[in-house]
Design an enzyme around this catalytic site. Structure first.
Site, PDB file in Angstrom:
ATOM      1  CB  CYS A   1      -3.060   8.792  78.284  1.00  0.00           C
ATOM      2  SG  CYS A   1      -2.239   7.334  77.424  1.00  0.00           S
TER       3      CYS A   1
ATOM      4  CB  CYS B   1       0.195   7.664  80.143  1.00  0.00           C
ATOM      5  SG  CYS B   1       0.451   8.140  78.562  1.00  0.00           S
TER       6      CYS B   1
ATOM      7  CG  ASP C   1     -22.517 -20.242 108.886  1.00  0.00           C
ATOM      8  OD1 ASP C   1     -22.330 -21.445 109.465  1.00  0.00           O
ATOM      9  OD2 ASP C   1     -22.715 -19.257 109.420  1.00  0.00           O
TER      10      ASP C   1
ATOM     11  CG  ASP D   1     -23.074 -14.731 109.778  1.00  0.00           C
ATOM     12  OD1 ASP D   1     -22.673 -15.915 109.958  1.00  0.00           O
ATOM     13  OD2 ASP D   1     -23.876 -14.037 110.612  1.00  0.00           O
TER      14      ASP D   1
ATOM     15  CG  ASP E   1     -18.708 -18.605 109.039  1.00  0.00           C
ATOM     16  OD1 ASP E   1     -18.624 -20.039 109.212  1.00  0.00           O
ATOM     17  OD2 ASP E   1     -19.712 -17.873 109.201  1.00  0.00           O
TER      18      ASP E   1
END
Length: 821
Positions: free
Chosen positions: A104, A107, A521, A718, A722
């Site tokens: 549920c 719930c 980048d 990457d 960065d």
């Protein structure tokens, strides 16, 4: 500009959370303010005040709105995204619990709210799709914490079994054995083994379902007999009562228990009142029919939800169930969690790689589609790395383990996906808030409909108006929305993960669909990041070999691709062993290069800015490659040209983004202007900003974000440099599943396959998921309001009311599953 994160302990009202966010956003010192209601986390960017003054000002505002909310400074715990308040004592503990039998969604939300209120709990997230409760806490030992949670869960859902969770094949199925596979050898040949205890449990569960269905079938049969006897027959009433009790005993029992707990607005109570009300006004067949069709609908709904959850969980079936530990010539089958770093494991054809490591014996091809979405097998040989979650296809290989299971690629992926539900989308927050008010409003409307017309209208038939009011009660449960919206979001996240796109939360799916600017980048993102030396020049008495030797000696400690390419070129030149060249006073100069002393000479290796900074006479060299200048004792001695290669899919990715409506595509790079502009021209970028230090990248990104041209901006990178830019963007996207940990931690989306084209796929998937969510919302509310309106005018009956409840829920759940495709 400063940034602060505050934990708002005790904040339970979504409406008040919105008020707090709006008021703090209006402070003249505040540049941006975000309140994550799921984590009770307030993130504020501000200036002109010190930290203490800012916190006090926020505390004062919060306490006016919510006097019981405690505002505390927040700090990251264990590098994860779960908030933890700084109480000045002890560390937070984290536990994962499996909630078996929890079907549920309503719930589930109650359990999450109640556990969140425990004084010891810092954060609590319940992943309904995985039946997984993730709790961060302090002040109690693990056993007491589990017992406290069990007690609360059992009050709400007595049939739910709470157990400590362990990862098994990436889903919520717990193993009942010791974790070492079947002892009878039934698991050989592949990792998808099972225990005999699990078989017994499945058989018992199947038998229980049959018994439940027999009771329902018998109840329906008795109901049909009652119909056959006719409504006017006194005997038929007894048949209807017996049928009602057989079919609805569970619903009635749960309703009675919940009444004693003060819970009057769950669907069991509402269905009981509605059907007993039908009996009270003499509508015996209708009352039984409502309960029969409600139970049938619930059965199909439960099946659909469980099927959906299994479909989502199966997408994460990327963990090997065992590892073949190779020690002293013997092979032992163990759990991946038991294997330590530098131990040797054996992986046979057809088996899944259990841990990250390096191949030390054998060659093979591997299927990495579960990690990257890439269907083409990759060839692997001795000395190459292999990631956990890959499937070995051809040869038997031995692997030296490089990281324990908790730090492996597969564990990181599972952690990201499991925690994704904690970052709720605005749509999901809206539904959570809406459902709190919808049910009480409809229930009180039902009372009004039963009473007011009977008092006001002349010759009003009170039984008729009560009957109409009962329809309101049946329609009042918001299950269709409460279940289908989170399920749809998680289906979208699961589908993305299968394609090698890890989305850390539903909120990021919503941002993805609205992106209109993408900032890239350059190195490793749009280009391959595989540099090679293409030219070496020397001046004065210096030889080219000396230029290369000095540069390589300074760069030998560097992890930067440019530095590695110089070292690789030096090794190919077969000069003196690089480790024999002593470098003292070695120093990295951020954004410029390296300095060091070699053989009594001070050497500078780096870009033109480094030369200029040290007043070295040299003209800037024009080249399409990256130029590394070499100076000895402040005299320019030569340079090395290094070239990178544009990825084959980069141009297609830029074109694809523009095709789907991205207005602006920008590149930020630390490379020289000429190289940056050449790459930008070839790829068809709108803007290129070159020669940027990490801090300059953040500034440029902020300028783009603050411009009125775009609304939502993503940054894709990457590297470790960065991370600040990824964190600052509206959406941070990290390239490559084996990229920098800092970049992946800071990012909101991770593209496991090192391909910028995957961003287009992610955006389209986010748009599709959002479309499905709104289809569910409009359809569910539309049908419910239509039936409610029809009920007012006496045009709707109980059958239509049941369809507006369980029928609509079933359709919405099935529609949500389209996000998986």
């Amino acid at each position: 500009m400063s940034k602060i994160k505050l934990s708002l302990k005790g904040l339970d009202c979504a409406h008040c959370a919105g008020k707090i966010e709006n008021i703090v956003s209006e402070f003249k010192e505040v540049k941006s303010c975000t309140l994550n209601f799921a984590f009770k986390l307030l993130i504020v960017e501000y200036s002109d005040l010190n930290e203490e003054e800012m916190i006090n000002k926020i505390k004062e505002t919060v306490n006016k709105l919510e006097p019981n909310v405690v505002v505390e400074k927040y700090s990251m715990s264990g590098g994860k995204n779960n908030p933890r308040t700084e109480s000045g004592h002890g560390n937070s503990n984290k536990i994962k619990l499996s909630l078996k039998g929890l079907d549920c969604a309503h719930c589930a939300g109650k359990i999450e709210n109640i556990v969140s209120e425990f004084d010891e709990v810092k954060s609590c997230t319940l992943n309904f799709s995985f039946k997984l409760l993730i709790v961060e806490y302090s002040g109690l030992n693990e056993e007491k914490m589990i017992n406290k949670i069990k007690e609360s869960v059992n009050k709400l859902e007595p049939n739910v079994v709470v157990e400590k969770y362990s990862m098994t094949s990436g889903n919520d199925m717990q193993r009942s054995d010791s974790g070492h596979g079947c002892k009878d050898g039934c698991c050989t040949g592949h990792e998808h083994g099972h225990s005999h205890k699990e078989d017994e449990k499945k058989e018992n569960k199947f038998m229980n379902r049959i018994l439940e269905n027999i009771q329902l079938i018998v109840g329906i049969f008795i109901y049909i007999v009652g119909i056959f006897l006719g409504e006017k027959s006194n005997i038929s009433i007894y048949f209807f009562i017996i049928s009602y009790l057989l079919v609805g005993y569970k619903v009635i029992g749960i309703a009675v228990k919940n009444i004693f707990k003060g819970n009057f607005f769950d669907e069991n109570f509402l269905m009981t009142i509605a059907t007993l009300g039908a009996f009270a006004v003499g509508q015996y067949p209708e009352g039984v029919a409502v309960m029969v069709f409600y139970e049938i609908g619930e059965m199909f709904q439960s099946y659909a939800v469980n099927k959906s959850r299994k479909s989502i969980s199966s997408l994460m079936d990327i963990k090997a169930e065992y590892a073949n530990l190779f020690e002293n010539g013997n092979i032992t089958k163990v759990s991946p969690e038991e294997v330590k770093i530098d131990q040797i494991i054996l992986v046979k054809p057809g088996e899944r790689v259990p841990l990250d490591g390096e191949i030390i014996e054998g060659n093979t091809s591997v299927d990495t589609s579960a990690l990257t979405g890439e269907s083409i097998p990759m060839e692997k040989k001795v000395g190459e790395e292999l990631l956990a979650g890959s499937i070995n296809i051809t040869g038997t290989i031995k692997i030296r383990v490089k990281s324990e299971f908790e730090e492996s690629t597969v564990a990181r992926i599972l952690e990201l996906v499991q925690n994704a539900s904690s970052k709720k989308a605005k749509t999901e927050k809206f539904i959570t808030k809406f459902s709190r008010y919808y049910t009480p409003v409809v229930v009180f409307s039902a009372i009004a409909l039963a009473v007011i017309p009977s008092l006001i209208l002349p010759d009003a038939n009170i039984r008729q108006w009560i009957s109409r009011a009962l329809i309101f009660l049946v329609v009042s449960c918001p299950c269709a929305l409460v279940i289908s919206v989170p399920l749809g979001l998680f289906a979208g996240i699961g589908s993305a993960s299968k394609k090698g796109i890890l989305v850390k939360g539903g909120n990021y799916l919503e941002i993805l669909k609205d992106l209109d600017a993408v900032v890239f980048d350059k190195t490793g993102t749009l280009t391959e990041g595989v540099f090679r030396v293409t030219k070496i020049e020397s001046f004065d008495e210096f030889k080219k070999e000396q230029v290369l030797q000095y540069a390589a000696a300074c760069e030998k400690f560097s992890n930067h691709p440019i530095g590695k390419s110089i070292v690789d070129e030096y090794k190919l030149s077969k000069q003196k062993d690089i480790d024999e060249i002593e470098v003292t006073n070695h120093k990295e100069i951020s954004g410029m290069g390296i300095s060091g002393d070699i053989e009594g000479n001070n050497v500078l290796v780096g870009n033109f800015k480094l030369m200029k900074e040290n007043n070295i006479k040299v003209n800037e060299i024009e080249s399409l490659g990256t130029i590394v200048y070499v100076a000895v004792n402040n005299i320019f001695k030569g340079y090395i040209t290094i070239s990178d290669k544009i990825k084959k899919d980069s141009k297609e990715a830029i074109e694809a983004l523009k095709e789907i409506g991205v207005k602006k595509v920008v590149m930020l790079t630390g490379d020289n202007k000429k190289v940056g502009e050449a790459v930008g021209k070839e790829l068809g970028l709108d803007e290129v900003h070159s020669e940027l230090l990490p801090v300059n990248k953040v500034e440029k990104l902020e300028n783009i974000i603050e411009s009125k041209e775009v609304n939502r901006v993503a940054f894709i990178g990457d590297g470790i440099n960065d991370a600040p830019v990824l964190a600052r963007a509206d959406l941070g996207v990290a390239m490559g599943g084996i990229g920098s940990d800092a970049a992946i931690e800071a990012a909101d989306v991770v593209l496991m396959k090192d391909n910028p084209l995957a961003l287009k796929e992610a955006i389209l998937l986010a748009r599709k998921t959002n479309k499905i969510l709104w289809q569910n919302i409009i359809f569910s509310l539309g049908v419910k309001f239509l039936v409610l309106l029809m009920a007012v005018f006496g045009l709707a009956n109980m059958w239509e009311a049941v369809f507006a409840d369980v029928g609509v829920t079933l359709i919405a759940v099935l529609n949500s599953m389209r996000a998986l495709k």
